[in-house]
Design an enzyme around this catalytic site. Structure first.
Site, PDB file in Angstrom:
ATOM      1  N   ASP A   1       0.846  -1.191   0.000  1.00 16.88           N
ATOM      2  CA  ASP A   1       0.000   0.000   0.000  1.00 16.88           C
ATOM      3  C   ASP A   1       0.882   1.242   0.000  1.00 16.88           C
ATOM      4  O   ASP A   1       1.657   1.463   0.938  1.00 16.88           O
ATOM      5  CB  ASP A   1      -0.896  -0.027   1.239  1.00 16.88           C
TER       6      ASP A   1
ATOM      7  N   ASN B   1       1.072   8.678  -8.099  1.00 13.98           N
ATOM      8  CA  ASN B   1       0.054   8.392  -9.109  1.00 13.98           C
ATOM      9  C   ASN B   1      -1.039   7.462  -8.601  1.00 13.98           C
ATOM     10  O   ASN B   1      -2.153   7.473  -9.125  1.00 13.98           O
ATOM     11  CB  ASN B   1       0.723   7.772 -10.341  1.00 13.98           C
TER      12      ASN B   1
ATOM     13  N   TYR C   1     -13.398  11.572  -4.550  1.00 13.57           N
ATOM     14  CA  TYR C   1     -12.230  11.677  -5.423  1.00 13.57           C
ATOM     15  C   TYR C   1     -11.900  13.137  -5.713  1.00 13.57           C
ATOM     16  O   TYR C   1     -10.743  13.568  -5.592  1.00 13.57           O
ATOM     17  CB  TYR C   1     -12.511  10.916  -6.718  1.00 13.57           C
TER      18      TYR C   1
ATOM     19  N   LYS D   1      -8.509  15.158  -4.594  1.00 10.64           N
ATOM     20  CA  LYS D   1      -7.616  15.698  -5.619  1.00 10.64           C
ATOM     21  C   LYS D   1      -7.454  17.211  -5.473  1.00 10.64           C
ATOM     22  O   LYS D   1      -6.369  17.754  -5.709  1.00 10.64           O
ATOM     23  CB  LYS D   1      -8.125  15.337  -7.013  1.00 10.64           C
TER      24      LYS D   1
END
Length: 252
Positions: free
Chosen positions: A52, A78, A144, A148
């Site tokens: 992880d 990434n 998400y 971000k």
């Protein structure tokens, strides 16, 4: 001897393309992946780390392996978790966990890279892979998009705090990219509507198509290189103009 790099989520999609791009000039790349099968393609100068990327011990292990192979030059965060949730229907604990799952990947990677650069007394570069959703959210993507957006804030903060120490931190924000995940999504569409879905995704980008992973990787490689030596704290859209489009058709 070349330099070394660490790329999290380096087995597929954008991550794989970044690894392949960085291997030039006798470089070594440590690719962190949770799925061993994702790195079946890896050659002799790709060092796999299975685990992880948000685990501090895994990240430190990756950094140590990279340093053993050559001076650690850059780190690419990434790896990502793709799961939608809405606050009206999902448990709040689940929403918070999904936000943390993505943000932790960037925080742990950045912290590990910064500490290694400082300990070695060498300059370095970090690139965080964010998303067009950081500024142009789409329905259902709250965890998400939130993570971000926070990662872009993290990028700017680190750039300010460590720029004088020779550490540059930037981000790239892709639009839709033809990764394995994209291909699986398209394959799951009913045959009678697949072409229309593909066309709609293409029209979200003023260039009229989605990106290839290598197109994102080329920008990442540039930001890690000396050619970008005065670029710091920037988020570079690699989205074919999607974020500057007017009303996003996906939001209708």
């Amino acid at each position: 001897m070349g330099h070394s790099f660490v790329v999290t989520g380096g087995g597929r999609g954008i991550g794989k393309a970044v690894v392949e791009r960085l291997l030039g000039d006798r470089n070594t790349v440590v690719a962190v992946e949770h799925d061993p099968a994702a790195l079946d393609w890896a050659g002799p100068r790709v060092i796999p780390v299975i685990g992880d990327a948000a685990d501090e011990e895994v990240a430190a292990w990756a950094a140590d392996l990279a340093q053993e192979s050559g001076p650690l030059r850059g780190w690419v965060n990434n790896a990502a978790v793709f799961r939608d949730a809405s606050v009206h229907s999902a448990p709040i604990a689940e929403v918070r966990a999904l936000i943390a799952a993505n943000l932790d990947l960037a925080v742990v990677g950045c912290a590990t890279a910064v500490r290694h650069f400082l300990d070695a007394g060498t300059p370095g570069a970090i690139v965080n892979v964010t998303s067009h959703q950081a500024t142009r959210a789409v329905p259902g993507g709250l965890p998400y998009a939130t993570a971000k957006a926070a990662t872009e804030g993290l990028t700017r903060s680190l750039a300010v705090e460590y720029g004088r120490r020779g550490i540059r931190v930037n981000a790239v924000a892709p639009g839709t990219v033809a990764t394995e995940r994209y291909e699986a999504f398209m394959a799951a569409q009913p045959p009678e509507s697949a072409a229309a879905v593909e066309e709609q995704l293409a029209t979200l980008h003023p260039l009229g198509r989605v990106a290839a992973p290598a197109e994102v990787a080329s920008v990442v490689a540039h930001l890690l290189s000396d050619d970008a030596s005065f670029v710091n704290g920037a988020t570079i859209p690699v989205d074919g103009g999607r974020t500057v489009l007017g009303l996003d058709p996906e939001a209708r």
